[in-house]
Design a protein around this motif. Sequence first.
Motif, short mmCIF file in Angstrom:
data_model
loop_
_atom_site.label_atom_id
_atom_site.label_comp_id
_atom_site.label_asym_id
_atom_site.label_seq_id
_atom_site.Cartn_x
_atom_site.Cartn_y
_atom_site.Cartn_z
N PHE A 37 47.41 39.36 68.30
CA PHE A 37 46.96 38.70 67.21
C PHE A 37 45.67 38.96 66.68
O PHE A 37 44.94 39.52 67.52
N ALA A 38 45.30 39.14 65.29
CA ALA A 38 44.10 39.51 65.12
C ALA A 38 43.13 38.17 64.61
O ALA A 38 43.78 37.22 64.31
N ALA A 39 42.05 38.63 64.41
CA ALA A 39 41.00 37.40 64.43
C ALA A 39 39.60 38.18 63.93
O ALA A 39 39.25 39.35 64.30
N ASP A 40 38.72 37.54 62.98
CA ASP A 40 37.36 37.85 62.89
C ASP A 40 36.51 37.12 63.84
O ASP A 40 37.26 36.68 64.83
N ASN A 41 35.17 37.31 63.69
CA ASN A 41 34.26 36.51 64.67
C ASN A 41 33.98 35.26 63.91
O ASN A 41 33.39 35.17 63.15
N TRP A 42 34.39 34.09 64.53
CA TRP A 42 33.94 32.80 63.76
C TRP A 42 33.73 32.05 65.01
O TRP A 42 34.38 30.94 65.41
N VAL A 73 44.04 39.06 71.63
CA VAL A 73 43.60 38.96 70.45
C VAL A 73 42.70 40.14 70.19
O VAL A 73 41.69 40.44 70.61
N LEU A 74 42.79 40.63 69.02
CA LEU A 74 41.88 41.87 68.44
C LEU A 74 41.22 41.63 67.66
O LEU A 74 41.51 40.80 66.55
N GLY A 88 52.81 42.67 58.98
CA GLY A 88 53.65 42.59 60.23
C GLY A 88 52.80 43.72 61.23
O GLY A 88 53.53 43.93 62.31
N LYS A 89 51.75 44.11 60.82
CA LYS A 89 51.07 45.08 61.99
C LYS A 89 50.65 44.19 63.12
O LYS A 89 50.84 44.89 64.38
N TYR A 90 50.17 42.93 63.13
CA TYR A 90 50.03 42.16 64.19
C TYR A 90 51.05 40.88 63.99
O TYR A 90 51.59 40.66 62.82
N HIS A 91 51.25 40.19 64.84
CA HIS A 91 51.99 39.18 65.15
C HIS A 91 51.64 38.02 64.13
O HIS A 91 52.29 37.01 63.81
N GLY A 92 50.16 37.96 64.19
CA GLY A 92 49.81 36.74 63.38
C GLY A 92 48.02 36.63 63.39
O GLY A 92 47.65 37.68 63.85
#
Length: 256
Positions: A37-42, A73-74, A88-92
């Motif tokens: 899964f992808a995320a920014d810094n929050w 988590v990337l 679809g590069k990441y699962h969500g």
Amino acid sequence: MFDLIKVSKIIICTLILLLSFQLNALELHTSDYDYIFAADNWPPYYSTKLPNGGFLTEIIKEAYLTQHKTAFVLFTSWNRAFSLSKRGKYHGYLGPYRVKERLPYFLFSSAICRSEIYLYSNKAFNYSIKHIKDAEDLRVGIVLGYFYSEAFHNAGNLSTIKSISDQVNIKLLINKRLDLIAIDSRVMKYFVDTLYPTFKKQYIQHLKITEDSVHLAISKAIPNTKQVYKEFEDGLKQLRKQGRINSIMKKHGIAL
């Protein structure tokens, strides 16, 4: 005398090799996990600088572990997290509000927690903001790609200025280069407490512009969307039943 062109080529080639090694190492690392899964810094929701990646990251990972699946988590920018997950590069990706523009591309989990976004000003300006209309003609800092509320985005006379992060907006508010910023109350408290403690008594919390739920968004571009979604839902339900959601949030110092 050095041949500057040759030296430049050597430096560029070295940088490309280093980047290639880093990407290969990342691919080898992430291949050990079932889902990425992808995320920014929050922060304090999720960040590379927080224990276990933050409370939301920990909840998501634990939910999948109950289903005997592992999640990684990337951390990247918000726009990359959204656009690459959409393809679809990441699962969500972590943390979005459930808004209609995103529904064609993502399956949204049940609500994990709540988020409240307010308008904040520097006390030096002595503003009184009771309604969105009171913010007209003021410089309002927002983050590129973030959704705030229908009423906020449809307020025609707001002068919004987009930046790459909430932290940048807080800096601009401190330096009086913005009149107001729109930001989650937990995020505001985190940055002020940890990075800008001298600003604690120098800002005013004004109008709440939205209160919404925070989710895990599962990409519809992956082949097993429903499976990834169901496993998380079952895991989240199990964590709630065990009281783990509350205990994880308390461990991270998050008020329920």
